[in-house]
Structures are given as structure tokens and as C-alpha cells.
Design a protein around this motif. Structure first.
Motif, short mmCIF file in Angstrom:
data_model
loop_
_atom_site.label_atom_id
_atom_site.label_comp_id
_atom_site.label_asym_id
_atom_site.label_seq_id
_atom_site.Cartn_x
_atom_site.Cartn_y
_atom_site.Cartn_z
N CYS A 56 -0.88 -10.56 -10.60
CA CYS A 56 -1.84 -9.66 -10.97
C CYS A 56 -2.79 -10.27 -12.09
O CYS A 56 -2.35 -11.08 -13.09
CB CYS A 56 -0.91 -8.50 -11.96
SG CYS A 56 -1.97 -7.69 -12.75
N CYS A 62 -6.66 -0.87 -10.77
CA CYS A 62 -5.56 -0.50 -9.81
C CYS A 62 -5.67 0.94 -9.49
O CYS A 62 -5.41 1.39 -8.27
CB CYS A 62 -4.29 -0.02 -10.94
SG CYS A 62 -3.65 -1.48 -11.54
N CYS A 68 -6.22 -2.45 -5.74
CA CYS A 68 -5.90 -3.73 -5.98
C CYS A 68 -6.36 -4.87 -5.00
O CYS A 68 -6.07 -4.81 -3.97
CB CYS A 68 -4.80 -4.05 -6.46
SG CYS A 68 -4.22 -5.70 -6.63
S1 SF4 Z 1 -5.97 -3.96 -9.50
FE1 SF4 Z 1 -4.18 -3.76 -11.05
S2 SF4 Z 1 -2.36 -4.63 -9.97
FE2 SF4 Z 1 -4.18 -5.35 -9.11
S3 SF4 Z 1 -4.67 -7.18 -10.23
FE3 SF4 Z 1 -5.84 -5.61 -11.12
S4 SF4 Z 1 -4.58 -5.00 -12.81
FE4 SF4 Z 1 -3.28 -6.13 -11.32
#
Ligand code: SF4
Length: 138
Positions: A56, A62, A68
Motif C-alpha cells: 500500500c 481506498c 485501490c
Molecule cells: S487505495 Fe488504500 S489500500 Fe490502496 S494503496 Fe492507496 S491507501 Fe493503500
């Protein structure tokens, strides 16, 4: 200044043994686990450490769009394929095995055989900001 812990209240009420206290937030190492257990928790709940283990990048997306872009926090079938299930599973297993190993080392240093012995043992903790004061008071 005495700062009563949540678990002190449970003890005073006579219900500490009837309640399981699970703590979360900012737990990123085995030492964090040991500290929070010594503060009175029975167990911990992790989140960020697991995500970071899955690579991550902490972009905080998210819950927006398709989810993601690394394929971790998403229900999008295409994005989900970015993560190999076996690889991810092994990374999480490795994380917790490493933490377990470190916790065993910490408990050994404290002369304890089980993490249950560490629950509520605030006497095992030292607040670095007060270390100088404690030394000069003694
Ligand atoms: S979307 Fe959420 S889980 Fe995915 S890289 Fe970004 S912070 Fe991490």
C-alpha cells in the motif's frame, strides 16, 4: 498526575475478567503490541501495517472511484488481479510470524512465558519524556 486507565475502571467495577479489551490504532511493530498489552489490552487489531505489507502506498484513495490502484482495497475485478493471492497471503503470514518472534524475545527479556502475563503490567513501561525526572526523583 495519575491518569486512570480504562482497564482500571473495569477492575474497580469487578468486570475485568468478563470483558476482552481489543485495542487498535498506530500498531505498526511487535513493540507497539507489547506496549498496548502492558497498558491493559488483551489483544490488538491491526490495519495499516497489513496494508503496507501488501505494498500500500498510503494514497488514501481506498474508497474513491474504482478503488485501490494497487488492487488491495477494491472490489473491481480487474484491479483485484493486480495482487497475487498467494503472494499477499505469504506477506501477511511473514509479518505476523516476525512480530511473534519479536514478542517472544520481548517476553523473554521481561522473564515472562506468556503474553497474558504482560496484560496491564504498566510497571514494564517507561515514558521516555519522564525518564530524566524519574532518575532525578529517585
Ligand atoms: S487505495 Fe488504500 S489500500 Fe490502496 S494503496 Fe492507496 S491507501 Fe493503500
Amino acid at each position: 498526575m495519575h491518569c486512570p486507565r480504562f482497564t482500571d475502571f473495569l477492575i474497580e467495577e469487578g468486570v475485568r475478567d468478563k470483558i476482552t479489551v481489543i485495542a487498535s490504532g498506530g500498531i505498526r511493530t511487535a513493540h507497539d503490541v507489547a506496549k498496548i498489552i502492558a497498558l491493559g489490552a488483551d489483544g490488538v487489531c491491526t490495519g495499516t501495517a497489513d496494508l503496507v505489507r501488501l505494498e500500500c502506498i498510503r494514497c488514501h484513495n481506498c474508497e474513491s472511484g474504482r478503488g485501490c490502484a494497487r488492487g488491495i482495497a477494491t472490489t473491481d475485478a480487474e484491479l483485484m488481479n493486480l495482487i497475487d493471492l498467494e503472494w499477499g497471503t505469504q506477506r501477511i503470514i511473514n509479518l505476523f510470524l516476525a512480530w511473534r518472534k519479536e514478542l517472544v524475545r520481548i517476553l523473554k527479556r521481561l522473564g515472562m512465558k506468556s503474553i497474558r502475563e504482560l496484560v496491564g503490567r504498566t510497571d514494564c513501561l517507561v515514558h521516555l519524556d519522564y525518564m530524566g525526572k524519574q532518575a532525578s526523583n529517585s
